[in-house]
Design an enzyme around this catalytic site. Structure first.
Site, PDB file in Angstrom:
ATOM      1  N   SER B  61      47.770 -13.663 -18.950  1.00  0.00           N
ATOM      2  CA  SER B  61      48.164 -12.265 -19.202  1.00  0.00           C
ATOM      3  C   SER B  61      48.662 -12.072 -20.637  1.00  0.00           C
ATOM      4  O   SER B  61      47.854 -12.174 -21.547  1.00  0.00           O
ATOM      5  CB  SER B  61      49.100 -11.678 -18.153  1.00  0.00           C
ATOM      6  OG  SER B  61      48.407 -11.556 -16.895  1.00  0.00           O
ATOM      7  N   HIS B  66      58.782  -6.973 -29.718  1.00  0.00           N
ATOM      8  CA  HIS B  66      59.007  -5.909 -30.699  1.00  0.00           C
ATOM      9  C   HIS B  66      60.444  -6.039 -31.178  1.00  0.00           C
ATOM     10  O   HIS B  66      61.358  -6.176 -30.357  1.00  0.00           O
ATOM     11  CB  HIS B  66      58.860  -4.516 -30.067  1.00  0.00           C
ATOM     12  CG  HIS B  66      57.512  -4.210 -29.513  1.00  0.00           C
ATOM     13  ND1 HIS B  66      56.398  -4.020 -30.291  1.00  0.00           N
ATOM     14  CD2 HIS B  66      57.092  -4.039 -28.235  1.00  0.00           C
ATOM     15  CE1 HIS B  66      55.349  -3.737 -29.520  1.00  0.00           C
ATOM     16  NE2 HIS B  66      55.746  -3.752 -28.269  1.00  0.00           N
ATOM     17  N   CYS B  81      50.232 -14.536 -14.839  1.00  0.00           N
ATOM     18  CA  CYS B  81      49.560 -14.645 -13.543  1.00  0.00           C
ATOM     19  C   CYS B  81      49.049 -16.065 -13.424  1.00  0.00           C
ATOM     20  O   CYS B  81      48.199 -16.488 -14.212  1.00  0.00           O
ATOM     21  CB  CYS B  81      48.392 -13.669 -13.483  1.00  0.00           C
ATOM     22  SG  CYS B  81      47.308 -13.973 -12.063  1.00  0.00           S
TER      23      CYS B  81
END
Lengths: 141, 141
Positions: B61, B66, B81
């Site tokens: 995934s 940020h 996953c």
């Protein structure tokens, strides 16, 4: 409630077009347009045997789609800081392209600023906020 | 609880090194190693006047950072996953590199499969699950 960013988490079930690179790319481009954000990079990766991951980096943060066609399921994240439009405006794009039978939506405030030691402006609903710097890319890696 | 993916959402305050492209890249690479996931793409974007966005696309995934140095704040998402290790194993990497004074962690199950119409195996704690296809990239865009 003052926060640096808004993060919309979507759980979509009973979807169509989940194994299509083209649809994932279109969804990202249409969401970028719907949100009126500034696209920096867009990547889509198909997986074997099925499934797609698509990622748009935008000045205002990011959009991600992961699909699991074998479950009719897609996970979508829309994280924006200072976007001019409500991030939920992107949901109609997803409805149109993936035709989900049902959608779960959760919204999380990221960077909650209601703390005494912070004295900053909250993002305004309709425009970039003083709390969000201008995300002009200085460099593309 | 059966789910396709695990999504760890981190809110880190009082951080160091938030305006460093190198630190963001190192954090992503070290988290990839800590989680023993398969890196497909890594991008880091510095912003003007300050701040960094870093994104690692992995077979399992994605990881995103940020940063808002002006608030000492970083938002980190770890979505896996079928990763062989607990995604919270990545948190120590973040502590080491960003030295946050405090961290908030939320975990969301993505693609909750405890629904009568789905008969699939839940991801096993220590190995890739039948519910997660092998995410061998068929193509890199």
């Amino acid at each position: 409630m003052k926060a640096i960013g808004r993060h919309i988490i979507l759980e979509m079930w009973g979807c169509q077009n989940l194994d299509s690179v083209e649809t994932a790319e279109q969804a990202l481009r249409d969401m970028v347009a719907a949100l009126d954000v500034n696209l920096l990079d867009l990547r889509v990766y198909p997986f074997s045997p099925v499934g797609v991951t698509g990622m748009a980096i935008v000045s205002e943060s990011h959009l991600v789609i992961h699909t699991w066609p074998e479950h009719g399921y897609a996970a979508v994240d829309i994280f924006t800081c200072g976007a001019p439009r409500d991030p939920q405006a992107a949901v109609q794009v997803l409805r149109d392209l993936f035709q989900p039978e049902r959608i779960g939506v959760m919204e999380i405030n990221r960077g909650q600023l209601d703390l005494p030691e912070y004295e900053v402006e909250a993002p305004r609903p309709r425009g970039p906020s003083a709390a969000c710097r201008t995300r002009a890319p200085a460099y593309s890696g």
